[in-house]
Structures are given as C-alpha cells and as structure tokens.
Design a protein around this motif. Structure first.
Motif, PDB file in Angstrom:
ATOM      1  N   ASP A  20     -13.524   4.632   2.480  1.00 57.66           N
ATOM      2  CA  ASP A  20     -13.130   5.993   2.102  1.00 57.66           C
ATOM      3  C   ASP A  20     -11.807   5.989   1.350  1.00 57.66           C
ATOM      4  OD1 ASP A  20     -15.387   6.898   3.228  1.00 57.66           O
ATOM      5  OD2 ASP A  20     -14.477   7.492   5.144  1.00 57.66           O
ATOM      6  N   GLU A  21     -10.872   5.180   1.836  1.00 54.66           N
ATOM      7  CA  GLU A  21      -9.566   5.128   1.181  1.00 54.66           C
ATOM      8  C   GLU A  21      -9.699   4.528  -0.215  1.00 54.66           C
ATOM      9  OE1 GLU A  21      -6.329   3.996   4.361  1.00 54.66           O
ATOM     10  OE2 GLU A  21      -8.336   3.592   5.130  1.00 54.66           O
ATOM     11  N   ALA A  22     -10.538   3.491  -0.320  1.00 55.51           N
ATOM     12  CA  ALA A  22     -10.734   2.854  -1.627  1.00 55.51           C
ATOM     13  C   ALA A  22     -11.359   3.844  -2.615  1.00 55.51           C
ATOM     14  CB  ALA A  22     -11.636   1.625  -1.473  1.00 55.51           C
ATOM     15  N   ARG A  23     -12.348   4.616  -2.129  1.00 56.29           N
ATOM     16  CA  ARG A  23     -13.019   5.578  -3.006  1.00 56.29           C
ATOM     17  C   ARG A  23     -12.055   6.668  -3.437  1.00 56.29           C
ATOM     18  NH1 ARG A  23     -17.504   7.882   0.243  1.00 56.29           N
ATOM     19  NH2 ARG A  23     -17.720   9.232  -1.570  1.00 56.29           N
ATOM     20  N   HIS A  24     -11.184   7.072  -2.530  1.00 61.35           N
ATOM     21  CA  HIS A  24     -10.203   8.106  -2.826  1.00 61.35           C
ATOM     22  C   HIS A  24      -9.302   7.661  -3.986  1.00 61.35           C
ATOM     23  CE1 HIS A  24      -7.723  11.580  -1.937  1.00 61.35           C
ATOM     24  NE2 HIS A  24      -6.643  10.802  -2.010  1.00 61.35           N
ATOM     25  N   LEU A  25      -8.867   6.423  -3.918  1.00 62.80           N
ATOM     26  CA  LEU A  25      -8.008   5.890  -4.981  1.00 62.80           C
ATOM     27  C   LEU A  25      -8.770   5.779  -6.299  1.00 62.80           C
ATOM     28  CD1 LEU A  25      -5.689   2.995  -3.750  1.00 62.80           C
ATOM     29  CD2 LEU A  25      -5.068   5.231  -4.653  1.00 62.80           C
ATOM     30  N   LEU A  26     -10.008   5.288  -6.190  1.00 64.37           N
ATOM     31  CA  LEU A  26     -10.820   5.105  -7.391  1.00 64.37           C
ATOM     32  C   LEU A  26     -11.070   6.430  -8.110  1.00 64.37           C
ATOM     33  CD1 LEU A  26     -13.495   2.395  -6.520  1.00 64.37           C
ATOM     34  CD2 LEU A  26     -11.678   2.273  -8.233  1.00 64.37           C
ATOM     35  N   ALA A  27     -11.221   7.496  -7.311  1.00 63.56           N
ATOM     36  CA  ALA A  27     -11.464   8.815  -7.903  1.00 63.56           C
ATOM     37  C   ALA A  27     -10.299   9.215  -8.802  1.00 63.56           C
ATOM     38  CB  ALA A  27     -11.682   9.837  -6.812  1.00 63.56           C
ATOM     39  N   LYS A  28      -9.097   8.888  -8.376  1.00 63.21           N
ATOM     40  CA  LYS A  28      -7.908   9.197  -9.171  1.00 63.21           C
ATOM     41  C   LYS A  28      -7.963   8.456 -10.507  1.00 63.21           C
ATOM     42  CE  LYS A  28      -4.707  10.385  -5.558  1.00 63.21           C
ATOM     43  NZ  LYS A  28      -3.529  10.054  -4.813  1.00 63.21           N
ATOM     44  N   VAL A  46       0.846  -1.198   0.000  1.00 62.81           N
ATOM     45  CA  VAL A  46       0.000   0.000   0.000  1.00 62.81           C
ATOM     46  C   VAL A  46       0.877   1.243   0.000  1.00 62.81           C
ATOM     47  CG1 VAL A  46      -1.641   1.328   1.369  1.00 62.81           C
ATOM     48  CG2 VAL A  46      -1.911  -1.149   1.150  1.00 62.81           C
ATOM     49  N   ARG A  47       1.909   1.222   0.864  1.00 59.83           N
ATOM     50  CA  ARG A  47       2.787   2.377   0.974  1.00 59.83           C
ATOM     51  C   ARG A  47       3.484   2.646  -0.363  1.00 59.83           C
ATOM     52  NH1 ARG A  47       5.958   0.650   5.125  1.00 59.83           N
ATOM     53  NH2 ARG A  47       4.079   0.402   6.387  1.00 59.83           N
ATOM     54  N   GLU A  48       3.932   1.558  -0.988  1.00 54.54           N
ATOM     55  CA  GLU A  48       4.665   1.707  -2.242  1.00 54.54           C
ATOM     56  C   GLU A  48       3.789   2.342  -3.314  1.00 54.54           C
ATOM     57  OE1 GLU A  48       6.402  -1.966  -3.749  1.00 54.54           O
ATOM     58  OE2 GLU A  48       6.430  -1.012  -5.725  1.00 54.54           O
ATOM     59  N   VAL A  49       2.570   1.855  -3.419  1.00 56.70           N
ATOM     60  CA  VAL A  49       1.666   2.369  -4.454  1.00 56.70           C
ATOM     61  C   VAL A  49       1.296   3.821  -4.177  1.00 56.70           C
ATOM     62  CG1 VAL A  49      -0.644   2.153  -5.426  1.00 56.70           C
ATOM     63  CG2 VAL A  49       0.756   0.116  -5.068  1.00 56.70           C
ATOM     64  N   LEU A  50       0.957   4.107  -2.922  1.00 59.41           N
ATOM     65  CA  LEU A  50       0.508   5.454  -2.587  1.00 59.41           C
ATOM     66  C   LEU A  50       1.614   6.488  -2.763  1.00 59.41           C
ATOM     67  CD1 LEU A  50      -1.809   4.944   0.506  1.00 59.41           C
ATOM     68  CD2 LEU A  50      -2.418   5.266  -1.893  1.00 59.41           C
ATOM     69  N   SER A  51       2.861   6.048  -2.536  1.00 63.41           N
ATOM     70  CA  SER A  51       3.943   7.023  -2.629  1.00 63.41           C
ATOM     71  C   SER A  51       4.502   7.136  -4.053  1.00 63.41           C
ATOM     72  CB  SER A  51       5.065   6.647  -1.661  1.00 63.41           C
ATOM     73  OG  SER A  51       5.564   5.379  -1.997  1.00 63.41           O
ATOM     74  N   GLU A  59       1.360  -0.929 -11.253  1.00 59.34           N
ATOM     75  CA  GLU A  59       0.858  -2.258 -11.607  1.00 59.34           C
ATOM     76  C   GLU A  59       0.065  -2.895 -10.464  1.00 59.34           C
ATOM     77  OE1 GLU A  59       3.965  -5.036 -12.260  1.00 59.34           O
ATOM     78  OE2 GLU A  59       5.259  -4.222 -10.696  1.00 59.34           O
ATOM     79  N   LEU A  60       0.356  -2.452  -9.214  1.00 59.14           N
ATOM     80  CA  LEU A  60      -0.347  -3.039  -8.069  1.00 59.14           C
ATOM     81  C   LEU A  60      -1.560  -2.202  -7.656  1.00 59.14           C
ATOM     82  CD1 LEU A  60       2.738  -4.104  -5.933  1.00 59.14           C
ATOM     83  CD2 LEU A  60       1.256  -5.582  -7.289  1.00 59.14           C
ATOM     84  N   PHE A  61      -1.906  -1.219  -8.506  1.00 61.66           N
ATOM     85  CA  PHE A  61      -2.979  -0.297  -8.124  1.00 61.66           C
ATOM     86  C   PHE A  61      -4.249  -1.014  -7.694  1.00 61.66           C
ATOM     87  CE2 PHE A  61      -6.840   1.961  -9.361  1.00 61.66           C
ATOM     88  CZ  PHE A  61      -6.737   3.090  -8.583  1.00 61.66           C
ATOM     89  N   TRP A  62      -4.705  -1.944  -8.538  1.00 60.98           N
ATOM     90  CA  TRP A  62      -5.978  -2.610  -8.223  1.00 60.98           C
ATOM     91  C   TRP A  62      -5.856  -3.509  -6.998  1.00 60.98           C
ATOM     92  CZ3 TRP A  62     -10.462  -0.994  -9.583  1.00 60.98           C
ATOM     93  CH2 TRP A  62     -10.579  -0.197 -10.745  1.00 60.98           C
ATOM     94  N   ASN A  63      -4.640  -4.038  -6.776  1.00 56.82           N
ATOM     95  CA  ASN A  63      -4.426  -4.833  -5.564  1.00 56.82           C
ATOM     96  C   ASN A  63      -4.682  -3.995  -4.305  1.00 56.82           C
ATOM     97  OD1 ASN A  63      -3.798  -7.122  -6.879  1.00 56.82           O
ATOM     98  ND2 ASN A  63      -1.595  -7.060  -6.480  1.00 56.82           N
ATOM     99  N   VAL A  64      -4.177  -2.750  -4.355  1.00 52.62           N
ATOM    100  CA  VAL A  64      -4.345  -1.890  -3.180  1.00 52.62           C
ATOM    101  C   VAL A  64      -5.813  -1.535  -2.984  1.00 52.62           C
ATOM    102  CG1 VAL A  64      -3.777   0.371  -2.208  1.00 52.62           C
ATOM    103  CG2 VAL A  64      -2.005  -0.991  -3.310  1.00 52.62           C
ATOM    104  N   VAL A  65      -6.499  -1.255  -4.090  1.00 55.16           N
ATOM    105  CA  VAL A  65      -7.937  -0.969  -3.969  1.00 55.16           C
ATOM    106  C   VAL A  65      -8.644  -2.165  -3.345  1.00 55.16           C
ATOM    107  CG1 VAL A  65     -10.053  -0.435  -5.219  1.00 55.16           C
ATOM    108  CG2 VAL A  65      -7.891   0.589  -5.955  1.00 55.16           C
ATOM    109  N   ASP A  66      -8.282  -3.370  -3.826  1.00 58.68           N
ATOM    110  CA  ASP A  66      -8.885  -4.591  -3.274  1.00 58.68           C
ATOM    111  C   ASP A  66      -8.604  -4.723  -1.783  1.00 58.68           C
ATOM    112  OD1 ASP A  66      -9.935  -5.247  -5.683  1.00 58.68           O
ATOM    113  OD2 ASP A  66      -8.356  -6.672  -6.232  1.00 58.68           O
ATOM    114  N   VAL A  67      -7.332  -4.450  -1.388  1.00 53.61           N
ATOM    115  CA  VAL A  67      -6.976  -4.544   0.032  1.00 53.61           C
ATOM    116  C   VAL A  67      -7.885  -3.644   0.852  1.00 53.61           C
ATOM    117  CG1 VAL A  67      -5.225  -3.896   1.735  1.00 53.61           C
ATOM    118  CG2 VAL A  67      -4.579  -5.254  -0.252  1.00 53.61           C
ATOM    119  N   PHE A  68      -8.068  -2.408   0.375  1.00 54.48           N
ATOM    120  CA  PHE A  68      -8.928  -1.466   1.103  1.00 54.48           C
ATOM    121  C   PHE A  68     -10.354  -1.983   1.200  1.00 54.48           C
ATOM    122  CE2 PHE A  68      -5.993   2.292  -0.041  1.00 54.48           C
ATOM    123  CZ  PHE A  68      -5.295   2.113   1.146  1.00 54.48           C
TER     124      PHE A  68
END
Lengths: 373, 665
Positions: free
Chosen positions: B230-238, B201-206, B214-223
């Motif tokens: 809220d965190e998942a929606r924030h990423l999805l908005a991007k 998560v840290r790697e993707v967010l930073s 490449e791990l973007f969807w993995n992080v969304v799934d984790v959330f």
C-alpha cells in the motif's frame, strides 16, 4: 490502571510522602524513598505531580520522576519527614542522619548526623554500631530505637542526645511511635508493646502489654490519629493486633492477615476508619471499617480484587470506634488486597490524602493517586 | 557467558603457579609460592567477597598487588558480569515477575488459548527487553563520559540483538504459525528490526516533492522488498501524476501490486486456494514483463522482476536490505509465499554472507529449527545467562525441549536456570530473585538454594528475618537452625542475652538456650540481680525448650514470690527445684543460701518434712564435694555449710514445737 510503577534498580526499604503545608489545599506530589542491601544505598526524592505530565482529562499519567538523590551509608532502616524540607533517616550502621532537600536547586545534603546513636558494647569490634530500626519525629524531637535495645531522644540542632535509655529492652526494638508529646510506644521481638514516659527519669516502661501464647515478634506500630488509646501493631506471623491501651494488657482483637511478616501498619491520617498494612508475602491490604455491611450485599467483589469479610474476636468494649466495636452489625470490615500478582516483599507504604505509595524488594515503587476513586 | 579461555589480566601462569578456589558464581585465583620454597600456598585473606566495580570485566585485582615484584596477587574472576550492570536490574526484576507468572499459570488451558497465553508471555519478555533498551539508550545519550557512552551503546546493541533473536524464536517456535500467517509475521519481524533504511524513508517522505527526490526509487524498492504494498502504491501514484505520458504503465504496475494475493491471518482460505491465486497472479506478471510493458522504465521493470521473485533482481537491491535475513524473507515472499516452516531451510543458503557473525549463526540456526543450536550459540555469544535461561524455560513450557537430555545435571532448562540463579545469588542485592528460580528447578534447585542461602551475609536482623522466612517456607530446617545460631551467637557476643535467647527459641535450639541460660545465671551469681527481667518474666511456653531455661524461669519466679512476701509458696518452689532435679547441681549451693533468709523468718516457713528434705539436699551436696580436693575457696563454703546446718537445725526445732502445738490444740 490508576497505579503507576517504576523500576528503580534498588530494593526499596522505605517510602514516605512529603507532608503538605498546612495552608495549601493540594494533593501530595513529592515522596522520598530509601534503599537497602545495596553496596551503594541511596535516599531519593521523587515527584509525581509534574504539570507537564497531566493528561487531557486532567488525570495524572506519567511515572514518578527522580528529582534528586544522595548516597546513604548502610541500609535505610527507617525514614521520617521532620518537616517539608528535612528527612530523618535511620541506618543499619546505627547512625541517624538528617537530610535536607533543597527545593530551589533540587539537591539533597546531609544536614546533621548522630554517629553510632545505636551501638553494641562489644570491645572487640571497633565499628560496633547496632542497626537503628525505627525513628519517629514530633516537631523538633526525634526518638530512635535499635537492635541494641536502646532508646534515644534527640532534638534537632542539638549535638548530643537529650535522653538515652540504655538497655531499655533486652530484645530488639523494632519500631517506635509517639503516643502523646511526652510518651512513646515501642514494639519488640518478644511480642511486647511498651509505653515509655519520657518525663520520668526511671529507665523503665510505664506500661507493658504483651501477646499471649507464643511471643510472636511485633514489627510495626501505629496509633489511631484521633483516638489515642487505639493502637495497631503487626507481627511476624502477619497478624494485625488492635490494642486499647486504657485497659488490659492483651490485645482487644487479633486479626488474621498476611502470611508473613507485617512490615508496616498505618491508619489513614485523616480518615482513620481506613488502615493499610504491607507484608513480606508481597501483599498490601486495605482495611475498611467505614462500610456499613447491612447496606451492602455480602458477596461484594470489586473488579477482580478479592474482598473478604472478617469477624472480630473482640472482648467486651463500650467504646464507639469501629476498631474496637463488638456490635454484631458493624462487627465486620472490608479487606482488599491492592496487589494482584504479588511476588516479593512490600517493605514500606505511606498514605496521605487520596495517595498511596509503596516500595518493594522487586526494586519497584508504585504510586496510586486515586485511592478512594 | 562462559568464555572458553579467559586470561586474567596481570596474572602470569608462566612465572608463578596459580591456585583456584570456587565461590558462588565466582572463582578466586591467587598466585602461590608453592613449589618454590616448598612451603604451603600463600593464602590471601578475605576470599571471594568483595566485588569488582559494576560493569568491570571478568578479572579484578585485590590484595597487595602493586608493591614490588615478589608480592602475590589475588584475582576474583566472575562468570556472569552482566548481573552487575545497573540498568539491567530492571530487566532481571521485571522478568522475574513474568517468569513466576508463567510457572504459576495453569497448564489446564488447552490448545489455542494456551498457545495465546504463551505468546503473550513471550511478548511480555520482549517488551521488558525493549523498555530496558530504551533506558540504556537514554543513559547513553545523557552521559558525557565517552567510555560510559560506548559501554551503554554496546549494551543497547546487545539488547537489540537479544530482542531480534527472541522475536524470531517467538514466531518460529512459540507461535509456530501456519504457512501463510508465518510469512506475515516474518515480514513484521523484518520491518521492526531492519531500521537502517528508516531514516532514508523518513527523509524522502518529508521532502517537499518526494517523487523528485534522488532516493525516491530506493524508497519504493524498500517498500516492495518489505512487502509494504500500500505504501509503495501510494508513492507510485504521486510519481504517476507527475508523468502523464507513461500513466498507463504505472496503472498496470499499480494493478499488479494491488492484486498480489496476500495470505490471510484467519482461516478464510485454504492453502490450495491461495496457491491457485498466486499461480494466476504470477503468470500475469510474467506476461507483462515478457511483452515489454515496463521496458521503457528500468525502475519499474526491476520492481516487476522482484514481484516475480527473480533472485538476481532482488540481490541487486542488496544494500537496501542490509541483512541476509531480510533477503531471505523477501525471497520467500515473492518466490514461495505458502512456504511451510520446514521448507525454509531450502532457501537458507541463497543468502550466504561472507563471514557469519555470532548473530547470523544464531538466526540461521533458528531458521533451520535447530532450537538447541540457538540456545548453545546464544550461551556462547551473550555475556549473561538471563537470555538463554528465560528463552529455554519458555520453549520448555511450549513442550518443545522434552526429548533432549544432557549428559550432566538434569535437563537443559534446569541447567540454565540454575546457572542464572547462581549468578543472581552472587550479587549483593539480587539474590532474592534467585530463590524463585531455584524453586522451579525440580531436581537440583533445592540443593542449590541450600548451599547459596547459607552464604548470604546477615548484617541486620531484618535481613536475617527475610532469609529465615525463605528457609522456613521451604522447610529447610538445617538452614533455619544455622541462621538462628549465627544470629544468636552475634547477639551473645554483643552481650544481648535477650536477643540471643529469642533467636535460639525461634530455632528451638535447646543446647543454645541452655548455654544462654547459664550466662544469665552466671551474671546473676556475679551481680546478685537479674538482667533482662522483661524477657525472663515473659518466657511463657518457650520456657520448656530446655531444662536450664525452665530452671531460669522458675528460679526467677521464686525471686518474684519472695519479693511479694509469699514465703511458703517461695519455699515450696525452691525445694522443688532441687528435689525434682530441675536445678543443676552446681547451683544447689546458691539455692540453699537463698533458703537462709526463709529459715530465719519470724514465722516458720518450712515444715518439718521440708526441712528434712533441705537437710538431705545439703548432705547430698557436701557428700559429693568432700571426696574432691580442698582449697581456700572451700573455707567460705565450709562457713556457709555450717551456717546452713545451724539454720536448719533451729528451724527444725521451731517447726517441731509449732507442729506439736498445733496437733496438741
């Protein structure tokens, strides 16, 4: 809270602030501790004044940091700073060691050692060391007392004792302090306070004071820093006794204090209206005679701390000292327990300026840097 | 803790017979020659005294181990090895304070506030575990010794497992939250402890452009799996802003995630209300999935399936959850959010792993509300009693263990506390902590304390005083006497008669005080002067402890009076010592000899009556003696008696004259 604690994985028997150099106007920032009852006892030097830990508003935030430590053979029974670099340590093995704290590279080393300064005469056991229970320094002179009832006078850098009084006391000597440069005070396990004049060659005390009634052992002694005739002692029953050594052979006042052994008593070195005592019952009391009771409401309670007023039971005195006074308006003092949730023994405390340090059998050291805040 | 069968390294039960001796929390195992030579077992000296190096495993070799094949060995076997880990002492000490606080805390607080208090205690215990873990982690990083490093790392993982279990027990048993809040707590628990994905998560967010990672969807799934909407929606908005073509699809998913009903912590909504909302939301998700809104994007489709609690969809993300309990909680979140604690068990088997580790067994037992099973499994898996003892005590204070009885000892809480405290007592320094634990074991605590406290080595008087204080506070008279006797014997052996006497006075041990008084008197007879005057002159009321001590004090008083030339008082006292039978008969001769100089004074000291009494004393003494055998020693004795008789006769003559004159005048 303004007290910070650190668990150190060893039971602390002694804690002492490093003295401040006369020139600098600073607050104490380095202290030493000694441990007991471990297989591997240690002398440790701690820092609380690290600049990196000062918070935004300037107040200190972090816990004590270990600067260095060194192994010590036997329990640390007593400990005194000789000067800013050297520490004299009394051991349960009877040995007295001077450790040097090298501040440039933060190491400790044994500088000088008097092996078996205290010992038993028994021939059966080859290692007949007797615990050295107390040590006090005055310039280059070091006086030690022990379970063997012996008094030693050492001088730093001299190999042999300058003076030894064998069998000075038939019971165990628990503590020693300087009265004047040539006179010392000792307390023993049968409730006696003795004055010894080291100039005299007689191996007997120049004066004996004692508790009446049951001879409750005395464990600690301290002398008023300015009025040398006022002496405070603490006993096995937790009682605080104030003595006027100019007159009488009994204490001037007996103050009910702790519920178990009082291990240490200290007048505040620069503010002697304040006195601090700690005990086996896990409490640490601040005795304050500076407050004028008539100006304060008598129901005073400070933030959860229990505050009580005690009446002296004084005998007639004509001295103007809060500790000896029998003036009814000033005849009370404010006592505060500084440890709210006490459990195990507070073995040692030291005060310097606004700073208090104490160590416990619960393997923790505590530092309060704003004592009078 | 107790490992079913532990082979002591180096011991060979096939080649030699082994014998055992139980010590406090330790067993001494030694090889014997018994049966071979037919002799008695070879006994090693020392006993279970010395400890193995800290952190060592259960066995260690003592005695003359390596010297040849026929030499026998000694083994000390410990059952509580964690006690000796230096960093854990912080855990033991700090938790001791919490334990004592919990026992003291009045149970008068009822209902909610009591529960809040217990939850706080549980959190305090956990924060101590965490602090200790932190320290251990630091130690692991800073050490250069690989062996130490792996040892510390093992400890970190053990502590982390302990915290994980404790936290779950806190949620399920201590706090025992209602259906909705329970789920929120479990989600927090998962977030806190499943930290394998945190790095990702840290790697993707930073990264510069997270949505291109490449791990973007993995992080969304984790959330989503952890319920962090809220965190998942924030990423999805991007991601949505980068794909203007499919913005509508993103909006719908975002809307679904926003509308997901969340159980509230407060009591603002009822369960039925919540269930209705949930039903409604669920149907909405179902509609979008069925009409193929997300068909063009497999990632979003699978998220929608997860929202619907589709088990296969969730299981597809298995590696993102890493543990079965994460899966369990996620499954609960999306398929049955209003689950009541008791309903959890239904879902348990959905997460069956291939081979359950002890940790899995423990957590499963917790989810099944098998509290006793949790404690049992922990006792087996962990190498310390600290965890089970404190957890059981806390659960007991929650009144959750009342019904369970053991077939041995008293109850489980007490049994475990006794084990833990016994371990502490086997430690050279931590024994002081053990006292308070024994104090709070109502049935056997006292007996355990009595047996253990006598085994504390007393190397200094100060330590003896501390042990003594413990015994005196608990009215353990037997132990007080024995400690004082040990110390008095030690002092006596060191020729410290004064110390010896003050120890026996403290124990009110009359027999021993008599023994020491006799030593004083013997010394006096040999040397002609008293040692330790400072003590004898200040006996005070303690003089009455034993007759002999009284005599010693009085006899010394006689000497003082004599020294101060208060002869008649001295004479009166001397006579009283004999006539009142305070002095032992063996000492009468010395006393009579002491009377000689008084008889020879210029002024007459003894009255006629007193002189007669002295004479009677002398005759009583010689009459008793004459029956017995005579030898050369008696020559001196005879001379003494003759001298005394003479002196008495002369004194009598003088006093008759004097008293006669006085009457006449």
């Amino acid at each position: 809270e303004d007290v910070c604690a650190k668990f150190v994985s060893q039971k602390i028997s002694k804690a002492r602030w490093r003295p401040l150099s006369a020139a600098a106007l600073q607050t104490p920032d380095v202290f030493a501790t000694g441990s007991w009852d471990n297989e591997d006892n240690r002398i440790s030097i701690w820092s609380v004044g690290d600049l990196g830990n000062v918070g935004l508003s300037g107040e200190y935030q972090g816990e004590p940091q270990l600067l260095c430590d060194i192994r010590h053979n036997g329990d640390v029974m007593d400990m005194q700073f000789l000067d800013q670099e050297r520490i004299v340590v009394a051991s349960s093995t009877g040995t007295v060691t001077v450790f040097r704290h090298h501040q440039n590279n933060q190491t400790l080393s044994a500088n000088q050692r008097w092996e078996k300064a205290h010992y038993h005469v028994d021939q059966d056991t080859p290692c007949g060391g007797a615990a050295c229970t107390g040590v006090i320094c005055n310039n280059s002179e070091i006086v030690t007392v022990g379970e063997d009832g012996r008094i030693n006078l050492f001088r730093v850098d001299q190999k042999d004792a300058v003076r030894t009084i064998d069998n000075a006391d038939s019971s165990t000597l628990h503590a020693v302090t300087f009265l004047r440069t040539t006179e010392i005070l000792t307390v023993n396990s049968i409730g006696q306070l003795k004055i010894w004049d080291l100039r005299q060659q007689r191996n007997e005390p120049s004066q004996i004071f004692s508790l009446t009634g049951d001879r409750v052992p005395l464990h600690c002694v301290d002398r008023h820093p300015n009025q040398q005739h006022i002496v405070a002692t603490g006993g096995q029953d937790g009682m605080l006794s104030i003595w006027d050594i100019r007159q009488g052979t009994m204490p001037v006042s007996l103050l009910n204090a702790h519920e178990a052994e009082m291990w240490e008593v200290h007048f505040h070195p620069s503010n002697p209206d304040h006195l601090f005592t700690c005990s086996e019952d896990g409490s640490l009391w601040h005795w304050d005679t500076s407050t004028d009771i008539s100006e304060k409401p008598s129901f005073l309670h400070q933030g959860g701390r229990s505050t009580t007023y005690f009446s002296h039971n004084t005998t007639n005195q004509s001295v103007i000292s809060a500790w000896l006074s029998n003036d009814p308006t000033k005849d009370r003092m404010e006592i505060t327990n500084l440890i709210p949730n006490q459990t195990l023994s507070v073995n040692s405390l030291d005060i310097l300026g606004p700073c208090l340090v104490y160590g416990t059998d619960a393997e923790a050291i505590y530092v309060n840097r704003q004592l009078f805040a | 803790a107790a490992v079913p069968s532990q082979v002591v390294p180096g011991a060979d039960p096939c080649a030699r017979q082994l014998c055992f001796a139980w010590g406090p929390a330790e067993v001494l195992v030694c090889e014997t020659l018994f049966g071979r030579r037919g002799g008695s077992p070879s006994r090693g000296k020392g006993g279970p005294g010395r400890a193995s190096p800290p952190g060592a495993l259960t066995g260690c070799v003592a005695g003359s181990g390596e010297a040849g094949p026929s030499s026998s060995r000694l083994f000390v076997v410990r059952k509580d090895q964690d006690i000796y880990i230096q960093t854990l002492r912080k855990l033991f000490n700090e938790s001791h304070g919490i334990f004592v606080g919990l026992q003291r805390s009045a149970e008068e607080l009822a209902g909610k506030s009591r529960k809040a208090q217990l939850v706080q205690v549980s959190k305090n215990y956990r924060s101590v575990i965490r602090a200790c873990m932190e320290d251990m982690h630091q130690a692991a990083i800073s050490t250069r010794d690989p062996a130490l490093h792996s040892q510390y790392s093992t400890q970190v993982s053990v502590l982390s497992a302990m915290e994980l279990i404790w936290n779950l027990c806190e949620i399920l048993f201590v706090e025992a939250a209602g259906a909705g809040p329970l789920l929120l707590r479990l989600l927090d628990w998962v977030r806190l402890h499943v930290c394998d994905v945190d790095n990702m998560v840290r790697e993707v967010l930073s990264s510069e452009n997270p949505s291109k990672h490449e791990l973007f969807w993995n992080v969304v799934d984790v959330f989503v799996l952890q319920g962090r909407m809220d965190e998942a929606r924030h990423l999805l908005a991007k991601e949505a802003s980068a794909n203007p073509t499919s913005v509508n699809m993103y909006k719908i998913l975002d809307d679904l995630m926003k509308k997901m009903p969340v159980p509230s912590l407060g009591n603002t909504q009822t369960l039925t209300e919540m269930e209705l909302k949930w039903q409604h939301w669920h149907e909405e998700c179902q509609r979008y999935l069925q009409d193929g809104t997300f068909a063009s994007n497999s990632h979003m489709e699978s998220i929608c399936k997860i929202l619907l609690g589709d088990e296969d969809a969730i299981l597809e993300k298995k590696e993102l959850m890493t543990t079965w309990y994460h899966f369990l909680v996620t499954q609960l979140l999306y398929s049955h959010p209003t689950v009541k604690p008791m309903e959890l068990r239904m879902d348990l088997f959905l997460g069956g792993e291939s081979s359950p580790e002890p940790l899995d067994m423990i957590l499963m037992a917790a989810f099944e509300f098998e509290m006793h099973q949790v404690i049992k499994e922990c006792s087996i898996a962990l190498s310390n009693w600290w965890f089970v003892a404190h957890l059981t005590d806390l659960l007991d204070h929650c009144k959750l263990l009342q019904s369970h009885n053991l077939y041995f000892g008293s109850n489980m809480r007490e049994f475990l506390l006794l084990e833990y405290a016994s371990g502490l007592f086997s430690h050279h320094s931590l024994w002081q902590l053990g006292v308070d634990y024994f104090d709070h074991c109502p049935e056997y605590g006292r007996v355990y304390l009595e047996l253990h406290i006598e085994r504390i080595p007393l190397n200094t008087e100060q330590k003896a005083l501390k042990v003594l204080r413990i015994c005196e506070q608990r009215q353990m008279h037997e132990q007080v006497r024995s400690i004082c006797k040990i110390m008095a014997m030690k002092a006596l052996r060191n020729n410290r008669l004064g110390s010896a006497l003050s120890w026996s006075i403290r124990a009110k041990d009359a027999a021993f005080a008599t023994l020491i008084s006799d030593r004083f008197l013997k010394d006096y007879c040999e040397r002609g002067c008293f040692s330790d005057l400072d003590l004898i002159d200040n006996l005070g009321p303690s003089m009455l402890l034993s007759d002999r001590l009284t005599f010693l004090g009085k006899y010394r008083e006689f000497h003082r009076l004599y020294g101060e030339k208060r002869f008649s008082e001295a004479a009166k006292l001397l006579l009283m010592l004999m006539t009142a039978h305070i002095a032992p008969c063996s000492f009468w001769m010395t006393l009579l000899t002491d009377a000689l100089p008084l008889l020879e004074q210029k002024e007459v000291v003894f009255s006629a009556e007193q002189t007669y009494e002295l004479m009677r004393c002398l005759e009583d003494l010689t009459a008793g003696k004459s029956d017995k055998k005579t030898c050369q020693d008696d020559d001196i004795e005879t001379v003494k008696v003759e001298m005394l008789r003479l002196a008495l006769a002369r004194n009598l003559a003088r006093v008759i004259v004097k008293e006669g004159t006085l009457e006449g005048s």
